[in-house]
Design an enzyme around this catalytic site. Structure first.
Site, mmCIF file in Angstrom:
data_model
loop_
_atom_site.group_PDB
_atom_site.id
_atom_site.type_symbol
_atom_site.label_atom_id
_atom_site.label_comp_id
_atom_site.label_asym_id
_atom_site.label_seq_id
_atom_site.Cartn_x
_atom_site.Cartn_y
_atom_site.Cartn_z
ATOM 1 N N ASP A 21 -9.817 -10.961 -2.733
ATOM 2 C CA ASP A 21 -10.000 -11.627 -1.722
ATOM 3 C C ASP A 21 -10.997 -12.877 -1.806
ATOM 4 O O ASP A 21 -11.898 -12.713 -2.698
ATOM 5 C CB ASP A 21 -10.728 -10.675 -0.376
ATOM 6 C CG ASP A 21 -10.543 -11.485 0.850
ATOM 7 O OD1 ASP A 21 -9.718 -12.283 0.946
ATOM 8 O OD2 ASP A 21 -11.395 -11.107 1.859
ATOM 9 N N HIS A 38 -5.866 -20.089 -4.608
ATOM 10 C CA HIS A 38 -4.822 -19.311 -5.109
ATOM 11 C C HIS A 38 -4.388 -19.445 -6.564
ATOM 12 O O HIS A 38 -4.271 -18.449 -7.243
ATOM 13 C CB HIS A 38 -3.451 -19.197 -4.007
ATOM 14 C CG HIS A 38 -3.970 -19.001 -2.656
ATOM 15 N ND1 HIS A 38 -4.645 -17.788 -2.507
ATOM 16 C CD2 HIS A 38 -3.750 -19.508 -1.487
ATOM 17 C CE1 HIS A 38 -4.676 -17.760 -0.996
ATOM 18 N NE2 HIS A 38 -4.053 -18.885 -0.528
ATOM 19 N N LEU A 132 -1.206 0.339 -19.624
ATOM 20 C CA LEU A 132 -1.567 0.307 -18.287
ATOM 21 C C LEU A 132 -0.458 0.048 -17.264
ATOM 22 O O LEU A 132 0.680 -0.700 -17.657
ATOM 23 C CB LEU A 132 -2.371 -0.851 -18.295
ATOM 24 C CG LEU A 132 -2.927 -1.418 -17.096
ATOM 25 C CD1 LEU A 132 -3.639 -0.516 -16.188
ATOM 26 C CD2 LEU A 132 -3.638 -2.738 -17.038
HETATM 27 C C1 IPE Z 1 -6.577 -9.018 2.343
HETATM 28 O O1 IPE Z 1 -7.273 -9.958 2.652
HETATM 29 C C2 IPE Z 1 -5.068 -8.964 1.638
HETATM 30 C C3 IPE Z 1 -5.014 -9.508 0.378
HETATM 31 C C4 IPE Z 1 -6.193 -9.578 -0.394
HETATM 32 C C5 IPE Z 1 -3.871 -9.705 -0.220
HETATM 33 P P1 IPE Z 1 -7.103 -10.827 3.909
HETATM 34 O O2 IPE Z 1 -8.022 -12.047 3.615
HETATM 35 O O3 IPE Z 1 -5.661 -11.098 4.335
HETATM 36 O O4 IPE Z 1 -7.883 -9.901 5.129
HETATM 37 P P2 IPE Z 1 -8.686 -10.136 6.085
HETATM 38 O O5 IPE Z 1 -7.963 -10.966 7.097
HETATM 39 O O6 IPE Z 1 -10.140 -10.791 5.590
HETATM 40 O O7 IPE Z 1 -9.057 -8.887 6.816
HETATM 41 C C1 IPE Z 2 -7.042 -13.723 -0.752
HETATM 42 O O1 IPE Z 2 -7.564 -14.697 -0.535
HETATM 43 C C2 IPE Z 2 -5.520 -14.003 -1.182
HETATM 44 C C3 IPE Z 2 -4.709 -13.629 -0.082
HETATM 45 C C4 IPE Z 2 -4.923 -12.990 0.844
HETATM 46 C C5 IPE Z 2 -3.202 -14.016 -0.110
HETATM 47 P P1 IPE Z 2 -7.757 -15.548 0.914
HETATM 48 O O2 IPE Z 2 -6.485 -16.281 0.896
HETATM 49 O O3 IPE Z 2 -7.544 -14.411 1.926
HETATM 50 O O4 IPE Z 2 -8.958 -16.503 0.963
HETATM 51 P P2 IPE Z 2 -10.163 -16.263 2.061
HETATM 52 O O5 IPE Z 2 -10.348 -14.914 2.184
HETATM 53 O O6 IPE Z 2 -9.742 -16.926 3.256
HETATM 54 O O7 IPE Z 2 -11.391 -16.829 1.403
HETATM 55 MG MG MG Z 3 -9.053 -13.273 2.977
#
Ligand code: IPE
Ligand code: IPE
Ligand code: MG
Length: 251
Positions: A21, A38, A132
């Site tokens: 995240d 990303h 792995l």
């Molecule tokens: C969780 O992160 C999902 C992934 C890392 C794929 P999100 O960014 O979607 O979760 P919330 O919204 O912070 O709970």
């Molecule tokens: C995690 O990073 C990747 C996915 C959930 C696809 P985020 O896109 O949730 O990035 P933040 O949490 O908004 O910074």
């Molecule tokens: Mg996120």
């Protein structure tokens, strides 16, 4: 002493799961569009897979896209799917050379066809590898998985293939997407959020949780090793008084 040398290879977690995240915030901090985060996160995946393989981890599950993530702006979803397809295309041969086995959990059929096709081919190509196992969670959420498992079991009962009394934890495990995997020993979540966000709710019952403020695109081998070292300082009790994971598995 270097971090890697501080790891006790006799007490490695067998299965590490990661909620990757913080990509969007990482990009925003640099005044860029979320998608830039990303893109940069792909390098973190590469480094983490190498780190896990180097110390001999057996299973690495990576939460890459959740069921709820479909509700993000269409442009972000499309770019993410494109990135994913490109990453599978670019990385598969290297993974294969390194004896890595690729697997996936989630609603793979809901991904764009080019993406699910690439993924299935990569899974097939690497299926005989013995190093792995990298398991990507795509269009995955735990409530989706548990609901699907309940439906599958209900169908068996309705068809009189099993009695309601036959429904036990083993049967539930078998009905999960993770049927072939052991439960995670360690869950890492990056970006400082202290939540599970609908990830592996059934499987995390006794998993050790590790939260780090590091945003995913900054996550590197050293952060992975720090999490393993932290894990190795903990005592897992599984509800008992003093106990070790191997004893529980035998119980
Ligand atoms: C969780 O992160 C999902 C992934 C890392 C794929 P999100 O960014 O979607 O979760 P919330 O919204 O912070 O709970
Ligand atoms: C995690 O990073 C990747 C996915 C959930 C696809 P985020 O896109 O949730 O990035 P933040 O949490 O908004 O910074
Ligand atoms: Mg996120």
């Amino acid at each position: 002493m270097d971090l890697k040398q501080r790891i006790n290879t006799e007490r490695l977690p067998c299965h590490v799961a990661i909620i990757m995240d913080g990509n969007g915030r990482w990009a925003e901090q640099q005044g860029k569009e979320r998608i830039f985060g990303h893109e940069s996160g792909v390098e973190s995946v590469r480094d983490t897979v190498k780190a896990a393989a180097e110390i001999g981890i057996s299973y690495l599950t990576l939460f890459a896209f959740s069921t709820e993530n479909w509700c993000r702006p269409q442009k972000e979803v499309d770019t993410l799917m494109g990135l994913l397809t490109k990453a599978i295309d670019n990385e598969t041969l290297d993974l294969h050379k390194n004896n890595v086995r690729l697997q996936a959990i989630g609603d793979i059929d809901s991904l764009p066809f080019s993406c699910s096709k690439q993924l299935r081919e990569a899974i097939e190509l690497t299926s005989g590898n013995t190093g792995l196992t990298v398991n990507v969670a795509l269009s995955y959420s735990a409530r989706w998985e548990i609901t699907k498992a309940a439906r599958k079991i209900a169908r068996k009962v309705a068809e009189k293939r099993i009695d309601p009394e036959d429904v036990d934890q083993e049967l539930m495990n078998e009905a999960m997407e993770t049927a072939r995997l052991p439960d995670p020993d360690l869950l890492i979540r990056t970006s400082g959020e202290l939540r599970i966000s609908n990830f592996l709710l059934w499987q995390l019952a006794y998993t050790e949780l590790y939260f780090t403020p590091v945003l995913w695109p900054d996550f590197r081998k050293k952060h992975f090793y720090q999490a393993i070292i932290d894990y190795q300082r903990r005592e897992r009790r599984f509800g008992k008084v003093e106990c070790h994971a191997d004893e529980v598995k035998q119980a």
